[in-house]
Design a protein around this motif. Structure first.
Motif, PDB file in Angstrom:
ATOM      1  N   PHE A 121      37.546  35.911  29.941  1.00 45.39           N
ATOM      2  CA  PHE A 121      38.487  36.740  30.695  1.00 45.39           C
ATOM      3  C   PHE A 121      37.877  38.093  31.054  1.00 45.39           C
ATOM      4  O   PHE A 121      37.200  38.725  30.242  1.00 45.39           O
ATOM      5  CB  PHE A 121      39.750  37.003  29.865  1.00 45.39           C
ATOM      6  CG  PHE A 121      40.574  35.773  29.586  1.00 45.39           C
ATOM      7  CD1 PHE A 121      41.671  35.459  30.374  1.00 45.39           C
ATOM      8  CD2 PHE A 121      40.247  34.913  28.540  1.00 45.39           C
ATOM      9  CE1 PHE A 121      42.439  34.328  30.127  1.00 45.39           C
ATOM     10  CE2 PHE A 121      41.005  33.777  28.279  1.00 45.39           C
ATOM     11  CZ  PHE A 121      42.104  33.487  29.079  1.00 45.39           C
ATOM     12  N   ASP A 122      38.197  38.542  32.267  1.00 43.11           N
ATOM     13  CA  ASP A 122      38.043  39.941  32.645  1.00 43.11           C
ATOM     14  C   ASP A 122      39.067  40.747  31.828  1.00 43.11           C
ATOM     15  O   ASP A 122      40.007  40.175  31.265  1.00 43.11           O
ATOM     16  CB  ASP A 122      38.328  40.051  34.148  1.00 43.11           C
ATOM     17  CG  ASP A 122      38.515  41.476  34.596  1.00 43.11           C
ATOM     18  OD1 ASP A 122      37.618  42.296  34.335  1.00 43.11           O
ATOM     19  OD2 ASP A 122      39.573  41.770  35.197  1.00 43.11           O
ATOM     20  N   TRP A 123      38.894  42.056  31.789  1.00 41.51           N
ATOM     21  CA  TRP A 123      39.856  42.878  31.020  1.00 41.51           C
ATOM     22  C   TRP A 123      40.890  43.569  31.930  1.00 41.51           C
ATOM     23  O   TRP A 123      42.022  43.114  32.058  1.00 41.51           O
ATOM     24  CB  TRP A 123      39.100  43.899  30.144  1.00 41.51           C
ATOM     25  CG  TRP A 123      40.039  44.715  29.323  1.00 41.51           C
ATOM     26  CD1 TRP A 123      40.811  44.271  28.278  1.00 41.51           C
ATOM     27  CD2 TRP A 123      40.338  46.101  29.505  1.00 41.51           C
ATOM     28  NE1 TRP A 123      41.576  45.315  27.789  1.00 41.51           N
ATOM     29  CE2 TRP A 123      41.307  46.445  28.518  1.00 41.51           C
ATOM     30  CE3 TRP A 123      39.896  47.082  30.378  1.00 41.51           C
ATOM     31  CZ2 TRP A 123      41.835  47.735  28.406  1.00 41.51           C
ATOM     32  CZ3 TRP A 123      40.408  48.370  30.265  1.00 41.51           C
ATOM     33  CH2 TRP A 123      41.372  48.683  29.274  1.00 41.51           C
ATOM     34  N   GLY A 124      40.477  44.665  32.615  1.00 44.15           N
ATOM     35  CA  GLY A 124      41.449  45.459  33.379  1.00 44.15           C
ATOM     36  C   GLY A 124      42.084  44.670  34.520  1.00 44.15           C
ATOM     37  O   GLY A 124      41.386  44.074  35.330  1.00 44.15           O
ATOM     38  N   GLY A 125      43.403  44.665  34.597  1.00 41.84           N
ATOM     39  CA  GLY A 125      44.086  43.949  35.669  1.00 41.84           C
ATOM     40  C   GLY A 125      44.207  42.454  35.413  1.00 41.84           C
ATOM     41  O   GLY A 125      44.791  41.730  36.220  1.00 41.84           O
ATOM     42  N   THR A 126      43.623  42.003  34.282  1.00 38.59           N
ATOM     43  CA  THR A 126      43.690  40.576  33.928  1.00 38.59           C
ATOM     44  C   THR A 126      44.393  40.420  32.575  1.00 38.59           C
ATOM     45  O   THR A 126      45.416  39.755  32.483  1.00 38.59           O
ATOM     46  CB  THR A 126      42.274  39.966  33.884  1.00 38.59           C
ATOM     47  OG1 THR A 126      41.685  40.088  35.180  1.00 38.59           O
ATOM     48  CG2 THR A 126      42.328  38.491  33.482  1.00 38.59           C
ATOM     49  N   LEU A 127      43.847  41.069  31.551  1.00 33.26           N
ATOM     50  CA  LEU A 127      44.492  41.065  30.237  1.00 33.26           C
ATOM     51  C   LEU A 127      45.458  42.244  30.109  1.00 33.26           C
ATOM     52  O   LEU A 127      46.312  42.265  29.226  1.00 33.26           O
ATOM     53  CB  LEU A 127      43.436  41.123  29.122  1.00 33.26           C
ATOM     54  CG  LEU A 127      42.466  39.942  29.100  1.00 33.26           C
ATOM     55  CD1 LEU A 127      41.435  40.123  27.979  1.00 33.26           C
ATOM     56  CD2 LEU A 127      43.203  38.610  28.929  1.00 33.26           C
ATOM     57  N   GLY A 159      39.774  36.356  36.429  1.00 35.55           N
ATOM     58  CA  GLY A 159      39.742  37.776  36.766  1.00 35.55           C
ATOM     59  C   GLY A 159      40.582  38.116  37.979  1.00 35.55           C
ATOM     60  O   GLY A 159      41.103  37.236  38.678  1.00 35.55           O
ATOM     61  N   ASP A 160      40.707  39.433  38.213  1.00 34.93           N
ATOM     62  CA  ASP A 160      41.575  39.917  39.301  1.00 34.93           C
ATOM     63  C   ASP A 160      40.795  40.354  40.538  1.00 34.93           C
ATOM     64  O   ASP A 160      41.410  40.781  41.513  1.00 34.93           O
ATOM     65  CB  ASP A 160      42.450  41.080  38.804  1.00 34.93           C
ATOM     66  CG  ASP A 160      41.640  42.299  38.386  1.00 34.93           C
ATOM     67  OD1 ASP A 160      40.534  42.124  37.830  1.00 34.93           O
ATOM     68  OD2 ASP A 160      42.106  43.431  38.623  1.00 34.93           O
ATOM     69  N   ARG A 161      39.453  40.245  40.498  1.00 35.59           N
ATOM     70  CA  ARG A 161      38.647  40.727  41.630  1.00 35.59           C
ATOM     71  C   ARG A 161      37.893  39.560  42.275  1.00 35.59           C
ATOM     72  O   ARG A 161      37.196  38.805  41.592  1.00 35.59           O
ATOM     73  CB  ARG A 161      37.646  41.788  41.156  1.00 35.59           C
ATOM     74  CG  ARG A 161      38.334  43.082  40.714  1.00 35.59           C
ATOM     75  CD  ARG A 161      37.339  44.060  40.112  1.00 35.59           C
ATOM     76  NE  ARG A 161      38.033  45.229  39.607  1.00 35.59           N
ATOM     77  CZ  ARG A 161      38.038  46.424  40.219  1.00 35.59           C
ATOM     78  NH1 ARG A 161      37.363  46.617  41.331  1.00 35.59           N
ATOM     79  NH2 ARG A 161      38.712  47.428  39.699  1.00 35.59           N
ATOM     80  N   LEU A 162      37.995  39.483  43.598  1.00 34.47           N
ATOM     81  CA  LEU A 162      37.382  38.355  44.313  1.00 34.47           C
ATOM     82  C   LEU A 162      35.862  38.476  44.403  1.00 34.47           C
ATOM     83  O   LEU A 162      35.173  37.478  44.577  1.00 34.47           O
ATOM     84  CB  LEU A 162      37.983  38.229  45.713  1.00 34.47           C
ATOM     85  CG  LEU A 162      39.418  37.706  45.749  1.00 34.47           C
ATOM     86  CD1 LEU A 162      39.999  37.837  47.163  1.00 34.47           C
ATOM     87  CD2 LEU A 162      39.500  36.250  45.279  1.00 34.47           C
ATOM     88  N   ASP A 202      33.575  40.762  42.054  1.00 32.39           N
ATOM     89  CA  ASP A 202      32.991  40.806  40.707  1.00 32.39           C
ATOM     90  C   ASP A 202      33.279  39.521  39.924  1.00 32.39           C
ATOM     91  O   ASP A 202      32.377  38.977  39.269  1.00 32.39           O
ATOM     92  CB  ASP A 202      33.581  41.964  39.872  1.00 32.39           C
ATOM     93  CG  ASP A 202      33.672  43.278  40.622  1.00 32.39           C
ATOM     94  OD1 ASP A 202      34.092  43.281  41.795  1.00 32.39           O
ATOM     95  OD2 ASP A 202      33.346  44.312  40.023  1.00 32.39           O
ATOM     96  N   ASP A 203      34.537  39.094  39.964  1.00 36.43           N
ATOM     97  CA  ASP A 203      34.997  38.024  39.079  1.00 36.43           C
ATOM     98  C   ASP A 203      34.848  36.635  39.707  1.00 36.43           C
ATOM     99  O   ASP A 203      34.226  35.747  39.128  1.00 36.43           O
ATOM    100  CB  ASP A 203      36.465  38.257  38.709  1.00 36.43           C
ATOM    101  CG  ASP A 203      36.680  39.585  37.977  1.00 36.43           C
ATOM    102  OD1 ASP A 203      35.768  40.022  37.259  1.00 36.43           O
ATOM    103  OD2 ASP A 203      37.769  40.171  38.140  1.00 36.43           O
ATOM    104  N   VAL A 204      35.448  36.453  40.878  1.00 35.51           N
ATOM    105  CA  VAL A 204      35.515  35.102  41.463  1.00 35.51           C
ATOM    106  C   VAL A 204      34.176  34.720  42.100  1.00 35.51           C
ATOM    107  O   VAL A 204      33.587  33.691  41.761  1.00 35.51           O
ATOM    108  CB  VAL A 204      36.678  35.012  42.473  1.00 35.51           C
ATOM    109  CG1 VAL A 204      36.612  33.698  43.255  1.00 35.51           C
ATOM    110  CG2 VAL A 204      38.019  35.135  41.733  1.00 35.51           C
TER     111      VAL A 204
HETATM  112 MG   LIG Z   1      39.679  43.531  36.442  1.00 36.11          MG
END
Ligand SMILES: [Mg+2]
Length: 233
Positions: free
Chosen positions: A8-14, A178-181, A183-185
């Protein structure tokens, strides 16, 4: 294909997404400046600019940084013991979504490892304190905070470090959430992992990188992960 780990990503996800006042953030940081021959407003401006520089380096070159690097970039000396105002500024934005604990328990009950990979300048101790306060630290198999490694997401090396931390080896059997397309996706898929998007964050335009990825799945809550993984995404 079975899944070995969900990372998991942290900010905006957890945590819930909050819009951050970066002027107020840099003013809080400025409270830790020592030996400055100018007033706090000047330190604030230098630290605000340094924040844009180091996060721009993360976005464009996947180069990580620490809180100390931020002060160095600003050309300011600081005392880490004086970071309380900065810590207190961020603390209200650190609360773990209450669905995280039952979600992680369900994943672990299914034999799936649980990990975290966060782009962060904060020390591990801060993140672990927040997780411990919220009763979820003991459920983590491994975590990578990029303040401890040279790279940030979306570098494949950051994802590899996170897989290493949870003890898995096959990216095709890992899910990243994650919440970012960018960095995360995009980052996770580029590194060979499956990617799940949680689309509730208002990512500032200057934080969006060169490519927006297409997720393997979209969820409205991380609580959907155990069933999603059981059904093979
Ligand atoms: Mg995030």
């Amino acid at each position: 294909m079975p899944i070995d780990a969900v990372i998991f990503d942290w900010g905006g996800t957890l945590t819930a997404w909050h819009d951050i006042d970066f002027h107020a953030e840099s003013l809080a940081l400025a409270q830790a400046v020592v030996d400055a021959d100018h007033d706090v407003e000047v330190s604030q401006r230098l630290l605000h600019a340094a924040g844009s520089t180091i996060w721009g380096r993360s976005r464009d070159h996947q180069q990580s940084a620490t809180v100390a690097d931020l002060f160095t970039e600003a050309g300011l000396a600081h005392d880490p013991e004086l970071l309380k105002a900065y810590y207190d500024f961020w603390e209200p934005h650190t609360y773990t979504d209450p669905v995280v604990r039952p979600t992680w328990e369900a994943l672990r009950a299914d034999g799936i490892k649980v990990g975290v990979l966060s782009n962060t300048i904060w020390p591990r101790a801060w993140h672990e304190h927040f997780f411990e306060r919220d009763g979820v630290l003991e459920l983590l198999d491994g975590a990578v905070y990029t303040s401890e490694i040279p790279w940030t997401k979306p570098s494949p090396r950051a994802f590899a470090a996170a897989m290493d931390a949870v003890g898995v080896t096959d990216p095709a059997r890992c899910v990243y959430v994650g919440d970012r397309l960018f960095d995360d996706v995009w980052g996770a898929r580029n590194a060979g992992l499956k990617a799940v998007h949680l689309p509730h964050s208002a990512i500032p335009p200057e934080q969006v990188g060169h490519t927006e990825g297409t997720p393997d799945a979209v969820v409205q809550s991380v609580a959907e992960l155990p069933a999603l993984v059981r059904n093979g995404l």
